[in-house]
Motif scaffolding. Structure first.
Motif, PDB file in Angstrom:
ATOM      1  N   MET A 153     -10.033   5.352  11.011  1.00  0.00           N
ATOM      2  CA  MET A 153      -9.529   5.261   9.649  1.00  0.00           C
ATOM      3  C   MET A 153     -10.297   6.245   8.773  1.00  0.00           C
ATOM      4  O   MET A 153     -11.525   6.183   8.700  1.00  0.00           O
ATOM      5  CB  MET A 153      -9.691   3.832   9.119  1.00  0.00           C
ATOM      6  CG  MET A 153      -8.816   2.827   9.843  1.00  0.00           C
ATOM      7  SD  MET A 153      -7.077   3.242   9.685  1.00  0.00           S
ATOM      8  CE  MET A 153      -6.326   1.929  10.646  1.00  0.00           C
ATOM      9  N   TYR A 181      -9.001   7.333   5.441  1.00  0.00           N
ATOM     10  CA  TYR A 181      -8.711   7.223   4.020  1.00  0.00           C
ATOM     11  C   TYR A 181      -8.651   5.749   3.638  1.00  0.00           C
ATOM     12  O   TYR A 181      -8.133   4.924   4.397  1.00  0.00           O
ATOM     13  CB  TYR A 181      -7.394   7.906   3.687  1.00  0.00           C
ATOM     14  CG  TYR A 181      -7.331   9.335   4.153  1.00  0.00           C
ATOM     15  CD1 TYR A 181      -6.592   9.686   5.277  1.00  0.00           C
ATOM     16  CD2 TYR A 181      -8.028  10.337   3.473  1.00  0.00           C
ATOM     17  CE1 TYR A 181      -6.542  10.997   5.711  1.00  0.00           C
ATOM     18  CE2 TYR A 181      -7.985  11.651   3.908  1.00  0.00           C
ATOM     19  CZ  TYR A 181      -7.247  11.973   5.021  1.00  0.00           C
ATOM     20  OH  TYR A 181      -7.203  13.272   5.465  1.00  0.00           O
ATOM     21  N   TRP A 182      -9.159   5.477   2.437  1.00  0.00           N
ATOM     22  CA  TRP A 182      -9.235   4.091   1.974  1.00  0.00           C
ATOM     23  C   TRP A 182      -8.756   3.965   0.531  1.00  0.00           C
ATOM     24  O   TRP A 182      -8.992   4.856  -0.296  1.00  0.00           O
ATOM     25  CB  TRP A 182     -10.684   3.594   2.067  1.00  0.00           C
ATOM     26  CG  TRP A 182     -11.177   3.515   3.472  1.00  0.00           C
ATOM     27  CD1 TRP A 182     -11.689   4.536   4.221  1.00  0.00           C
ATOM     28  CD2 TRP A 182     -11.174   2.365   4.320  1.00  0.00           C
ATOM     29  NE1 TRP A 182     -12.005   4.087   5.489  1.00  0.00           N
ATOM     30  CE2 TRP A 182     -11.702   2.762   5.572  1.00  0.00           C
ATOM     31  CE3 TRP A 182     -10.778   1.043   4.147  1.00  0.00           C
ATOM     32  CZ2 TRP A 182     -11.841   1.867   6.644  1.00  0.00           C
ATOM     33  CZ3 TRP A 182     -10.930   0.155   5.206  1.00  0.00           C
ATOM     34  CH2 TRP A 182     -11.454   0.568   6.430  1.00  0.00           C
ATOM     35  N   CYS A 222       0.859  -1.178   0.000  1.00  0.00           N
ATOM     36  CA  CYS A 222       0.000   0.000   0.000  1.00  0.00           C
ATOM     37  C   CYS A 222       0.895   1.227   0.000  1.00  0.00           C
ATOM     38  O   CYS A 222       1.564   1.516   0.999  1.00  0.00           O
ATOM     39  CB  CYS A 222      -0.909   0.004   1.216  1.00  0.00           C
ATOM     40  SG  CYS A 222      -1.858   1.536   1.416  1.00  0.00           S
ATOM     41  N   TYR A 276      -8.352  -4.100   1.452  1.00  0.00           N
ATOM     42  CA  TYR A 276      -8.281  -2.646   1.372  1.00  0.00           C
ATOM     43  C   TYR A 276      -7.229  -2.110   2.336  1.00  0.00           C
ATOM     44  O   TYR A 276      -7.139  -2.563   3.482  1.00  0.00           O
ATOM     45  CB  TYR A 276      -9.619  -2.019   1.734  1.00  0.00           C
ATOM     46  CG  TYR A 276     -10.752  -2.398   0.799  1.00  0.00           C
ATOM     47  CD1 TYR A 276     -11.565  -3.489   1.084  1.00  0.00           C
ATOM     48  CD2 TYR A 276     -11.004  -1.649  -0.345  1.00  0.00           C
ATOM     49  CE1 TYR A 276     -12.608  -3.839   0.235  1.00  0.00           C
ATOM     50  CE2 TYR A 276     -12.048  -1.994  -1.196  1.00  0.00           C
ATOM     51  CZ  TYR A 276     -12.840  -3.089  -0.905  1.00  0.00           C
ATOM     52  OH  TYR A 276     -13.871  -3.428  -1.739  1.00  0.00           O
ATOM     53  N   CYS A 277      -6.511  -1.124   1.863  1.00  0.00           N
ATOM     54  CA  CYS A 277      -5.591  -0.387   2.717  1.00  0.00           C
ATOM     55  C   CYS A 277      -6.335   0.815   3.282  1.00  0.00           C
ATOM     56  O   CYS A 277      -7.161   1.432   2.587  1.00  0.00           O
ATOM     57  CB  CYS A 277      -4.393   0.069   1.897  1.00  0.00           C
ATOM     58  SG  CYS A 277      -3.182   1.054   2.790  1.00  0.00           S
ATOM     59  N   ALA A 278      -6.053   1.138   4.523  1.00  0.00           N
ATOM     60  CA  ALA A 278      -6.681   2.286   5.163  1.00  0.00           C
ATOM     61  C   ALA A 278      -5.659   3.043   5.996  1.00  0.00           C
ATOM     62  O   ALA A 278      -4.658   2.464   6.444  1.00  0.00           O
ATOM     63  CB  ALA A 278      -7.842   1.834   6.040  1.00  0.00           C
ATOM     64  N   ARG A 329     -17.073  -6.074   6.194  1.00  0.00           N
ATOM     65  CA  ARG A 329     -15.654  -5.771   6.192  1.00  0.00           C
ATOM     66  C   ARG A 329     -15.078  -6.049   7.586  1.00  0.00           C
ATOM     67  O   ARG A 329     -15.722  -5.761   8.595  1.00  0.00           O
ATOM     68  CB  ARG A 329     -15.441  -4.314   5.820  1.00  0.00           C
ATOM     69  CG  ARG A 329     -13.970  -3.935   5.642  1.00  0.00           C
ATOM     70  CD  ARG A 329     -13.863  -2.516   5.121  1.00  0.00           C
ATOM     71  NE  ARG A 329     -14.397  -1.548   6.055  1.00  0.00           N
ATOM     72  CZ  ARG A 329     -14.718  -0.300   5.732  1.00  0.00           C
ATOM     73  NH1 ARG A 329     -14.549   0.114   4.492  1.00  0.00           N
ATOM     74  NH2 ARG A 329     -15.179   0.531   6.648  1.00  0.00           N
ATOM     75  N   ASP A 346     -11.934  -0.396  12.370  1.00  0.00           N
ATOM     76  CA  ASP A 346     -11.802   0.754  11.467  1.00  0.00           C
ATOM     77  C   ASP A 346     -12.061   2.098  12.131  1.00  0.00           C
ATOM     78  O   ASP A 346     -12.133   3.121  11.452  1.00  0.00           O
ATOM     79  CB  ASP A 346     -12.607   0.594  10.169  1.00  0.00           C
ATOM     80  CG  ASP A 346     -14.113   0.871  10.312  1.00  0.00           C
ATOM     81  OD1 ASP A 346     -14.866   0.313   9.498  1.00  0.00           O
ATOM     82  OD2 ASP A 346     -14.537   1.632  11.184  1.00  0.00           O
TER      83      ASP A 346
END
Length: 126
Positions: free
Chosen positions: A113, A115-116, A22, A95-97, A45, A110
């Motif tokens: 968090m 930004y994704w 990422c 997904y990267c966060a 998720r 999450d």
């Protein structure tokens, strides 16, 4: 504008390995929480692993402990997820966060968090 770009997904057989990357840009990288989340078809998720880019503290979901390792390269503004001993149940979009604060076990839900990334698909066949 913050961008998180994932790469490294693919299809492997059970027992195999993959490494996800990422790359973060437009983001004040350095003392923040970043992590990996996944979502399988028909499921919610879930958090997989998070890391505090400042001190390197890490937190993992029970389902991946001992198999996955999250790491970071601060010089490259990049976070990695090394996935070993993969199982069919690891199949998901990953997904990267990234968040603006610290990390804790709560980060796996999450919380914080902001930004994704768009995700990278991991498919594990039996």
């Amino acid at each position: 504008q913050v961008q998180l770009v994932e790469s490294g997904g693919g299809s492997v057989q059970a027992g195999g390995s993959l490494r996800l990357s990422c790359a973060a840009s437009g983001y004040t990288y350095g003392k923040n929480c970043m992590g990996w989340f996944r979502q399988a078809p028909g499921k919610e998720r879930e958090g997989v692993a998070v890391i505090y880019t400042g001190g390197g503290s890490t937190y993992y979901a029970d389902s991946v402990k001992g198999r996955f390792t999250i790491s970071r390269d601060n010089a490259k503004n990049t976070v990695y997820l090394q996935m070993n001993s993969l199982k069919p149940e690891d199949t998901a979009m990953y997904y990267c966060a990234a968040g603006l604060g610290g990390c804790g076990s709560w980060s796996l839900s999450d919380y914080g968090m902001e930004y994704w990334g768009k995700g990278t698909l991991v498919t594990i066949s039996s």
